[in-house]
Design a protein around this motif. Structure first.
Motif, PDB file in Angstrom:
ATOM      1  N   ALA A 135      -3.091   8.093  13.410  1.00 60.30           N
ATOM      2  CA  ALA A 135      -3.150   8.021  14.873  1.00 60.30           C
ATOM      3  C   ALA A 135      -4.354   7.194  15.312  1.00 60.30           C
ATOM      4  CB  ALA A 135      -3.216   9.423  15.473  1.00 60.30           C
ATOM      5  N   TRP A 136      -5.505   7.367  14.671  1.00 61.62           N
ATOM      6  CA  TRP A 136      -6.691   6.576  15.010  1.00 61.62           C
ATOM      7  C   TRP A 136      -6.414   5.090  14.781  1.00 61.62           C
ATOM      8  CZ3 TRP A 136     -10.271   9.956  11.517  1.00 61.62           C
ATOM      9  CH2 TRP A 136     -10.422  11.219  12.096  1.00 61.62           C
ATOM     10  N   LEU A 137      -5.720   4.793  13.691  1.00 65.55           N
ATOM     11  CA  LEU A 137      -5.442   3.395  13.360  1.00 65.55           C
ATOM     12  C   LEU A 137      -4.450   2.756  14.328  1.00 65.55           C
ATOM     13  CD1 LEU A 137      -5.253   3.720   9.467  1.00 65.55           C
ATOM     14  CD2 LEU A 137      -7.129   2.746  10.819  1.00 65.55           C
ATOM     15  N   ARG A 138      -3.622   3.565  14.967  1.00 64.98           N
ATOM     16  CA  ARG A 138      -2.662   3.052  15.943  1.00 64.98           C
ATOM     17  C   ARG A 138      -3.253   2.937  17.343  1.00 64.98           C
ATOM     18  NH1 ARG A 138       0.853   6.557  13.049  1.00 64.98           N
ATOM     19  NH2 ARG A 138       0.577   8.112  14.676  1.00 64.98           N
ATOM     20  N   ASP A 139      -4.452   3.447  17.541  1.00 66.29           N
ATOM     21  CA  ASP A 139      -5.116   3.408  18.849  1.00 66.29           C
ATOM     22  C   ASP A 139      -5.553   1.975  19.133  1.00 66.29           C
ATOM     23  OD1 ASP A 139      -6.850   3.511  21.019  1.00 66.29           O
ATOM     24  OD2 ASP A 139      -8.019   5.204  20.243  1.00 66.29           O
ATOM     25  N   HIS A 140      -4.892   1.324  20.072  1.00 64.11           N
ATOM     26  CA  HIS A 140      -5.168  -0.089  20.359  1.00 64.11           C
ATOM     27  C   HIS A 140      -6.537  -0.314  20.989  1.00 64.11           C
ATOM     28  CE1 HIS A 140      -1.221  -1.233  19.075  1.00 64.11           C
ATOM     29  NE2 HIS A 140      -0.673  -0.363  19.886  1.00 64.11           N
ATOM     30  N   GLU A 141      -7.167   0.736  21.472  1.00 62.85           N
ATOM     31  CA  GLU A 141      -8.511   0.629  22.040  1.00 62.85           C
ATOM     32  C   GLU A 141      -9.582   0.704  20.948  1.00 62.85           C
ATOM     33  OE1 GLU A 141      -9.237   0.852  25.634  1.00 62.85           O
ATOM     34  OE2 GLU A 141      -7.121   0.328  25.842  1.00 62.85           O
ATOM     35  N   ALA A 142      -9.213   1.167  19.772  1.00 61.93           N
ATOM     36  CA  ALA A 142     -10.176   1.381  18.685  1.00 61.93           C
ATOM     37  C   ALA A 142     -10.245   0.168  17.762  1.00 61.93           C
ATOM     38  CB  ALA A 142      -9.796   2.619  17.882  1.00 61.93           C
ATOM     39  N   HIS A 143     -11.410  -0.015  17.202  1.00 60.38           N
ATOM     40  CA  HIS A 143     -11.626  -1.046  16.171  1.00 60.38           C
ATOM     41  C   HIS A 143     -11.929  -0.288  14.879  1.00 60.38           C
ATOM     42  CE1 HIS A 143     -12.741  -4.736  14.263  1.00 60.38           C
ATOM     43  NE2 HIS A 143     -13.969  -4.311  14.042  1.00 60.38           N
ATOM     44  N   CYS A 144     -11.037  -0.402  13.901  1.00 57.61           N
ATOM     45  CA  CYS A 144     -11.153   0.341  12.645  1.00 57.61           C
ATOM     46  C   CYS A 144     -11.297  -0.631  11.478  1.00 57.61           C
ATOM     47  CB  CYS A 144      -9.921   1.210  12.421  1.00 57.61           C
ATOM     48  SG  CYS A 144      -9.672   2.464  13.705  1.00 57.61           S
ATOM     49  N   MET A 165     -15.313   3.157  12.693  1.00 60.35           N
ATOM     50  CA  MET A 165     -14.428   3.117  13.856  1.00 60.35           C
ATOM     51  C   MET A 165     -15.262   3.122  15.122  1.00 60.35           C
ATOM     52  SD  MET A 165     -11.498   5.871  14.811  1.00 60.35           S
ATOM     53  CE  MET A 165     -10.913   6.096  16.464  1.00 60.35           C
ATOM     54  N   SER A 166     -14.928   2.210  16.023  1.00 61.88           N
ATOM     55  CA  SER A 166     -15.579   2.181  17.337  1.00 61.88           C
ATOM     56  C   SER A 166     -14.510   2.046  18.407  1.00 61.88           C
ATOM     57  CB  SER A 166     -16.583   1.027  17.418  1.00 61.88           C
ATOM     58  OG  SER A 166     -15.934  -0.219  17.299  1.00 61.88           O
ATOM     59  N   ARG A 167     -14.897   2.465  19.599  1.00 60.10           N
ATOM     60  CA  ARG A 167     -14.036   2.280  20.771  1.00 60.10           C
ATOM     61  C   ARG A 167     -14.982   1.969  21.924  1.00 60.10           C
ATOM     62  NH1 ARG A 167     -11.859   7.081  21.578  1.00 60.10           N
ATOM     63  NH2 ARG A 167     -10.167   6.817  20.103  1.00 60.10           N
ATOM     64  N   GLY A 168     -14.818   0.794  22.518  1.00 62.41           N
ATOM     65  CA  GLY A 168     -15.747   0.384  23.566  1.00 62.41           C
ATOM     66  C   GLY A 168     -17.155   0.306  23.022  1.00 62.41           C
ATOM     67  N   ASP A 169     -18.081   0.947  23.711  1.00 67.04           N
ATOM     68  CA  ASP A 169     -19.484   0.896  23.278  1.00 67.04           C
ATOM     69  C   ASP A 169     -19.885   2.091  22.424  1.00 67.04           C
ATOM     70  OD1 ASP A 169     -19.595   2.934  25.157  1.00 67.04           O
ATOM     71  OD2 ASP A 169     -21.343   2.126  26.208  1.00 67.04           O
ATOM     72  N   GLN A 170     -18.910   2.821  21.898  1.00 66.52           N
ATOM     73  CA  GLN A 170     -19.184   4.038  21.138  1.00 66.52           C
ATOM     74  C   GLN A 170     -18.745   3.895  19.677  1.00 66.52           C
ATOM     75  OE1 GLN A 170     -20.389   6.990  22.750  1.00 66.52           O
ATOM     76  NE2 GLN A 170     -20.563   7.990  20.779  1.00 66.52           N
ATOM     77  N   ILE A 171     -19.666   4.115  18.753  1.00 65.76           N
ATOM     78  CA  ILE A 171     -19.292   4.225  17.342  1.00 65.76           C
ATOM     79  C   ILE A 171     -18.861   5.668  17.138  1.00 65.76           C
ATOM     80  CG2 ILE A 171     -20.106   4.203  14.952  1.00 65.76           C
ATOM     81  CD1 ILE A 171     -21.922   1.874  15.711  1.00 65.76           C
ATOM     82  N   LEU A 172     -17.629   5.838  16.731  1.00 64.36           N
ATOM     83  CA  LEU A 172     -17.061   7.170  16.580  1.00 64.36           C
ATOM     84  C   LEU A 172     -17.178   7.696  15.160  1.00 64.36           C
ATOM     85  CD1 LEU A 172     -13.864   6.548  18.729  1.00 64.36           C
ATOM     86  CD2 LEU A 172     -15.968   7.721  19.424  1.00 64.36           C
ATOM     87  N   LEU A 217     -24.662  -0.247  21.883  1.00 64.23           N
ATOM     88  CA  LEU A 217     -23.756   0.636  21.152  1.00 64.23           C
ATOM     89  C   LEU A 217     -24.362   2.032  21.168  1.00 64.23           C
ATOM     90  CD1 LEU A 217     -22.484  -1.256  17.994  1.00 64.23           C
ATOM     91  CD2 LEU A 217     -21.107  -0.194  19.781  1.00 64.23           C
ATOM     92  N   ARG A 218     -23.512   3.033  21.318  1.00 65.49           N
ATOM     93  CA  ARG A 218     -23.949   4.432  21.345  1.00 65.49           C
ATOM     94  C   ARG A 218     -23.247   5.202  20.241  1.00 65.49           C
ATOM     95  NH1 ARG A 218     -21.947   7.224  25.396  1.00 65.49           N
ATOM     96  NH2 ARG A 218     -20.195   5.825  25.654  1.00 65.49           N
ATOM     97  N   LEU A 219     -23.854   6.306  19.831  1.00 65.32           N
ATOM     98  CA  LEU A 219     -23.245   7.202  18.854  1.00 65.32           C
ATOM     99  C   LEU A 219     -23.938   8.544  18.917  1.00 65.32           C
ATOM    100  CD1 LEU A 219     -25.408   7.444  16.246  1.00 65.32           C
ATOM    101  CD2 LEU A 219     -24.580   5.134  15.866  1.00 65.32           C
ATOM    102  N   ASP A 220     -23.313   9.538  18.325  1.00 67.63           N
ATOM    103  CA  ASP A 220     -23.927  10.844  18.114  1.00 67.63           C
ATOM    104  C   ASP A 220     -24.042  11.014  16.610  1.00 67.63           C
ATOM    105  OD1 ASP A 220     -24.055  11.506  20.832  1.00 67.63           O
ATOM    106  OD2 ASP A 220     -22.005  12.286  20.817  1.00 67.63           O
ATOM    107  N   SER A 221     -25.279  11.071  16.118  1.00 66.60           N
ATOM    108  CA  SER A 221     -25.521  11.118  14.682  1.00 66.60           C
ATOM    109  C   SER A 221     -25.615  12.544  14.157  1.00 66.60           C
ATOM    110  CB  SER A 221     -26.831  10.389  14.351  1.00 66.60           C
ATOM    111  OG  SER A 221     -27.107  10.498  12.972  1.00 66.60           O
TER     112      SER A 221
END
Length: 155
Positions: free
Chosen positions: A53-62, A76-83, A116-120
């Motif tokens: 499902a994550w890989l099919r998310d067109h907003e995500a870069h995997c 994996m990132s989406r917008g300005d967030q590293i997920l 870029l933002r993230l929660d570590s």
């Protein structure tokens, strides 16, 4: 040998799932402290179906990182967030994680993003600090885990 970073495909889902689950289980002991219930909760959505499902998310870069033809990392990132940014235990401290992170940073810059933002996790905080990320506020609690909000300017 330098890692090979490429776009992830749904054919990679099982390998990606294994990377994430091994990384959490074997590398993130500082976070889960061997607590079986916490680990179970953390791994609950780390399934092949979730990864697909994550890989099919067109907003995500995997992306995946390979060594010797095998997948040893996932980012994996989406917008300005590293997920997500995970590597196998044997790939830690080999430059693969850094290569994944730099690829996500270049993608963000190419999209015109400035930060870029993230929660570590506790485990990854030193890695992110070494790569230019700085805390942006107090640690947060989510799903029983401590998360440190961080960000980095990208260009």
């Amino acid at each position: 040998m330098a890692p090979h970073i490429r776009s992830a495909t749904t054919n990679d889902a099982a390998d990606i799932c294994a990377v994430i689950r091994r990384s959490i289980t074997e590398c993130c002991v500082d976070d889960h402290q061997g607590d079986a219930e916490l680990l179970k909760s953390w791994l609950r959505n780390k399934t092949v179906a979730s990864v697909e499902a994550w890989l099919r998310d067109h907003e995500a870069h995997c992306i995946v990182g390979e060594r010797d033809g095998a997948v040893h990392g996932f980012g994996m990132s989406r917008g300005d967030q590293i997920l997500l940014c995970y590597v196998t235990p044997e790939a830690r401290f080999t430059g693969l994680g850094k290569a994944l992170l730099q690829t996500l940073e270049r993608r963000a810059a190419a999209q015109g993003l400035s930060t870029l933002r993230l929660d570590s996790t506790r485990t990854a905080e030193a890695f992110y600090r070494r790569n230019g990320f700085l805390p942006t506020g107090p640690a947060i609690q989510a799903f029983g885990l401590r998360g440190q909000p961080m960000s980095k300017a990208v260009r």
